[in-house]
Design a protein around this motif. Structure first.
Motif, mmCIF file in Angstrom:
data_model
loop_
_atom_site.group_PDB
_atom_site.id
_atom_site.type_symbol
_atom_site.label_atom_id
_atom_site.label_comp_id
_atom_site.label_asym_id
_atom_site.label_seq_id
_atom_site.Cartn_x
_atom_site.Cartn_y
_atom_site.Cartn_z
ATOM 1 N N VAL A 22 50.138 42.793 10.576
ATOM 2 C CA VAL A 22 48.928 41.987 10.429
ATOM 3 C C VAL A 22 48.902 41.299 9.069
ATOM 4 C CG1 VAL A 22 46.410 42.064 10.293
ATOM 5 C CG2 VAL A 22 47.594 43.375 12.045
ATOM 6 N N LEU A 23 49.261 42.054 8.011
ATOM 7 C CA LEU A 23 49.253 41.485 6.665
ATOM 8 C C LEU A 23 50.263 40.343 6.545
ATOM 9 C CD1 LEU A 23 48.346 41.538 3.707
ATOM 10 C CD2 LEU A 23 50.117 43.270 3.288
ATOM 11 N N THR A 24 51.458 40.532 7.104
ATOM 12 C CA THR A 24 52.491 39.497 7.026
ATOM 13 C C THR A 24 52.054 38.223 7.740
ATOM 14 O OG1 THR A 24 54.231 41.186 6.942
ATOM 15 C CG2 THR A 24 54.890 38.947 7.541
ATOM 16 N N LEU A 25 51.545 38.360 8.960
ATOM 17 C CA LEU A 25 51.079 37.193 9.711
ATOM 18 C C LEU A 25 49.911 36.526 8.997
ATOM 19 C CD1 LEU A 25 51.203 38.594 13.367
ATOM 20 C CD2 LEU A 25 52.792 36.973 12.309
ATOM 21 N N ASP A 26 49.024 37.333 8.449
ATOM 22 C CA ASP A 26 47.855 36.803 7.752
ATOM 23 C C ASP A 26 48.259 35.983 6.530
ATOM 24 O OD1 ASP A 26 45.282 36.857 8.648
ATOM 25 O OD2 ASP A 26 44.639 38.537 7.406
ATOM 26 N N LEU A 27 49.213 36.495 5.751
ATOM 27 C CA LEU A 27 49.628 35.796 4.535
ATOM 28 C C LEU A 27 50.400 34.516 4.852
ATOM 29 C CD1 LEU A 27 50.660 38.768 2.204
ATOM 30 C CD2 LEU A 27 48.657 37.291 2.005
ATOM 31 N N ILE A 28 51.252 34.561 5.872
ATOM 32 C CA ILE A 28 51.974 33.340 6.254
ATOM 33 C C ILE A 28 50.994 32.298 6.786
ATOM 34 C CG2 ILE A 28 53.722 32.353 7.786
ATOM 35 C CD1 ILE A 28 55.138 35.061 7.735
ATOM 36 N N GLY A 29 50.039 32.748 7.610
ATOM 37 C CA GLY A 29 49.011 31.837 8.104
ATOM 38 C C GLY A 29 48.151 31.288 6.981
ATOM 39 N N THR A 30 47.851 32.128 5.997
ATOM 40 C CA THR A 30 47.077 31.684 4.836
ATOM 41 C C THR A 30 47.810 30.573 4.095
ATOM 42 O OG1 THR A 30 46.033 33.854 4.556
ATOM 43 C CG2 THR A 30 46.122 32.426 2.623
ATOM 44 N N PHE A 31 49.113 30.750 3.906
ATOM 45 C CA PHE A 31 49.902 29.732 3.203
ATOM 46 C C PHE A 31 49.925 28.421 3.996
ATOM 47 C CE2 PHE A 31 53.866 27.678 1.856
ATOM 48 C CZ PHE A 31 53.716 27.710 0.480
ATOM 49 N N ALA A 32 50.090 28.510 5.327
ATOM 50 C CA ALA A 32 50.148 27.306 6.156
ATOM 51 C C ALA A 32 48.820 26.558 6.133
ATOM 52 C CB ALA A 32 50.528 27.672 7.593
ATOM 53 N N PHE A 54 41.845 26.782 -0.742
ATOM 54 C CA PHE A 54 41.303 28.131 -0.573
ATOM 55 C C PHE A 54 40.360 28.200 0.622
ATOM 56 C CE2 PHE A 54 38.079 31.387 -1.489
ATOM 57 C CZ PHE A 54 38.883 32.500 -1.703
ATOM 58 N N ALA A 55 39.472 27.222 0.753
ATOM 59 C CA ALA A 55 38.501 27.224 1.849
ATOM 60 C C ALA A 55 39.195 27.165 3.203
ATOM 61 C CB ALA A 55 37.535 26.051 1.694
ATOM 62 N N ALA A 56 40.197 26.298 3.322
ATOM 63 C CA ALA A 56 40.904 26.160 4.595
ATOM 64 C C ALA A 56 41.656 27.432 4.957
ATOM 65 C CB ALA A 56 41.869 24.980 4.522
ATOM 66 N N ALA A 57 42.125 28.146 3.942
ATOM 67 C CA ALA A 57 42.973 29.303 4.188
ATOM 68 C C ALA A 57 42.207 30.577 4.513
ATOM 69 C CB ALA A 57 43.869 29.537 2.979
ATOM 70 N N VAL A 58 41.001 30.743 3.978
ATOM 71 C CA VAL A 58 40.345 32.054 4.084
ATOM 72 C C VAL A 58 39.058 32.060 4.892
ATOM 73 C CG1 VAL A 58 41.335 32.706 1.845
ATOM 74 C CG2 VAL A 58 39.001 31.821 1.953
ATOM 75 N N ALA A 59 38.513 30.913 5.247
ATOM 76 C CA ALA A 59 37.212 30.899 5.925
ATOM 77 C C ALA A 59 37.241 31.651 7.242
ATOM 78 C CB ALA A 59 36.754 29.453 6.140
ATOM 79 N N GLY A 60 38.282 31.429 8.047
ATOM 80 C CA GLY A 60 38.361 32.103 9.336
ATOM 81 C C GLY A 60 38.512 33.607 9.193
ATOM 82 N N GLY A 61 39.382 34.038 8.296
ATOM 83 C CA GLY A 61 39.590 35.469 8.092
ATOM 84 C C GLY A 61 38.370 36.167 7.526
ATOM 85 N N MET A 62 37.650 35.497 6.627
ATOM 86 C CA MET A 62 36.440 36.087 6.070
ATOM 87 C C MET A 62 35.380 36.278 7.153
ATOM 88 S SD MET A 62 36.151 34.114 2.379
ATOM 89 C CE MET A 62 34.664 34.986 1.892
ATOM 90 N N THR A 63 35.233 35.288 8.024
ATOM 91 C CA THR A 63 34.268 35.403 9.128
ATOM 92 C C THR A 63 34.618 36.565 10.042
ATOM 93 O OG1 THR A 63 33.938 33.002 9.065
ATOM 94 C CG2 THR A 63 33.188 34.160 11.038
ATOM 95 N N ARG A 64 35.887 36.671 10.368
ATOM 96 C CA ARG A 64 36.345 37.781 11.221
ATOM 97 C C ARG A 64 36.067 39.131 10.570
ATOM 98 N NH1 ARG A 64 42.260 37.994 10.463
ATOM 99 N NH2 ARG A 64 41.467 38.903 8.513
ATOM 100 N N ASP A 65 36.418 39.278 9.298
ATOM 101 C CA ASP A 65 36.244 40.561 8.619
ATOM 102 C C ASP A 65 34.778 40.968 8.553
ATOM 103 O OD1 ASP A 65 38.940 40.689 8.312
ATOM 104 O OD2 ASP A 65 38.962 40.246 6.155
ATOM 105 N N VAL A 66 33.897 40.012 8.317
ATOM 106 C CA VAL A 66 32.468 40.327 8.286
ATOM 107 C C VAL A 66 31.993 40.805 9.649
ATOM 108 C CG1 VAL A 66 30.166 39.316 8.045
ATOM 109 C CG2 VAL A 66 31.924 38.792 6.353
#
Length: 216
Positions: free
Chosen positions: A5-15, A39-51
């Motif tokens: 999960v971490l690997t996919l998340d970080l690669i997706g974050t970079f893309a 930063f906004a494009a990379a983390v907004a989706g993951g932050m919403t999911r985590d919340v």
């Protein structure tokens, strides 16, 4: 599983960070603006999911690797934008990569937190489309998810593969790769061939309706 999960998340974050930074460079933002959009494009989706799944504090602000990844992507794009622009449709291509990786990583993380497979797939889709929405809203344009060719549908298809594999007790890595490949393939094919969902037919008058009834 956590490493996957971490690997996919970080690669997706970079893309996704590359897609946001590339759009920022095109809109002539300064380096701070490019980094913010990255930063906004990379983390907004993951932050919403985590919340939504209760994974707090969210990974984007509790794990230094996420902001560091967006910083690197933003700086690389800012200083080497001409090289990146040589790729056909760079914003949409990086966006498709981030969409695919985030869809499967978001689904897998939701499953790890005990979310039922159907809702985990929906959260995976949300993870994938959230960053693009944030990027486009900050740039004052209609988000791709509302007008692009098979955007959310592609994310949901990829997420569904991961959720179905979990339900059938199949190995996680092959399911994740298959889901990401399906999502990315659908998105790229839709971009190439113009596949999209039906659009409502317009009437003869484009004026908005008045409070007392339809426009005249």
């Amino acid at each position: 599983m956590e490493t996957l999960v971490l690997t996919l998340d970080l690669i997706g974050t970079f893309a996704f960070a590359l897609s946001g930074a590339t759009l920022g460079v095109r809109r002539r933002l300064d380096i701070f603006g490019v980094l913010v959009l990255s930063f906004a494009a990379a983390v907004a989706g993951g932050m919403t999911r985590d919340v939504l799944i209760g994974a707090t504090p969210v990974a984007a602000i509790s794990d230094w690797r996420y902001p560091a990844t967006t910083l690197v992507a933003g700086i690389v794009t800012f200083f080497w934008a001409p090289l990146i622009e040589r790729i056909d449709y760079p914003v949409r291509l990086f966006d498709a990569m981030g969409l695919a990786l985030f869809a499967v990583a978001g689904t897998q993380k939701a499953l790890d937190y005990g979310i039922a497979p159907p809702m985990a797939a929906a959260l995976g889709m949300l993870t994938g489309i959230g960053g693009g929405i944030a990027r486009d809203v900050l740039m004052a344009r209609v988000p791709l998810v509302l007008q692009a060719e098979l955007y959310a549908i592609a994310a949901l298809a990829g997420a569904a593969v991961v959720a179905l594999g979990y339900w059938l007790n199949l190995p996680a890595l092959p399911c994740a790769l298959a889901g990401a490949g399906l999502c990315f393939g659908l998105r790229v094919m839709a971009m190439h061939y113009g596949w999209h969902l039906p659009i409502a037919l317009q009437g003869n008058n484009d004026e908005p309706p008045t409070p007392d009834g339809p426009a005249r």
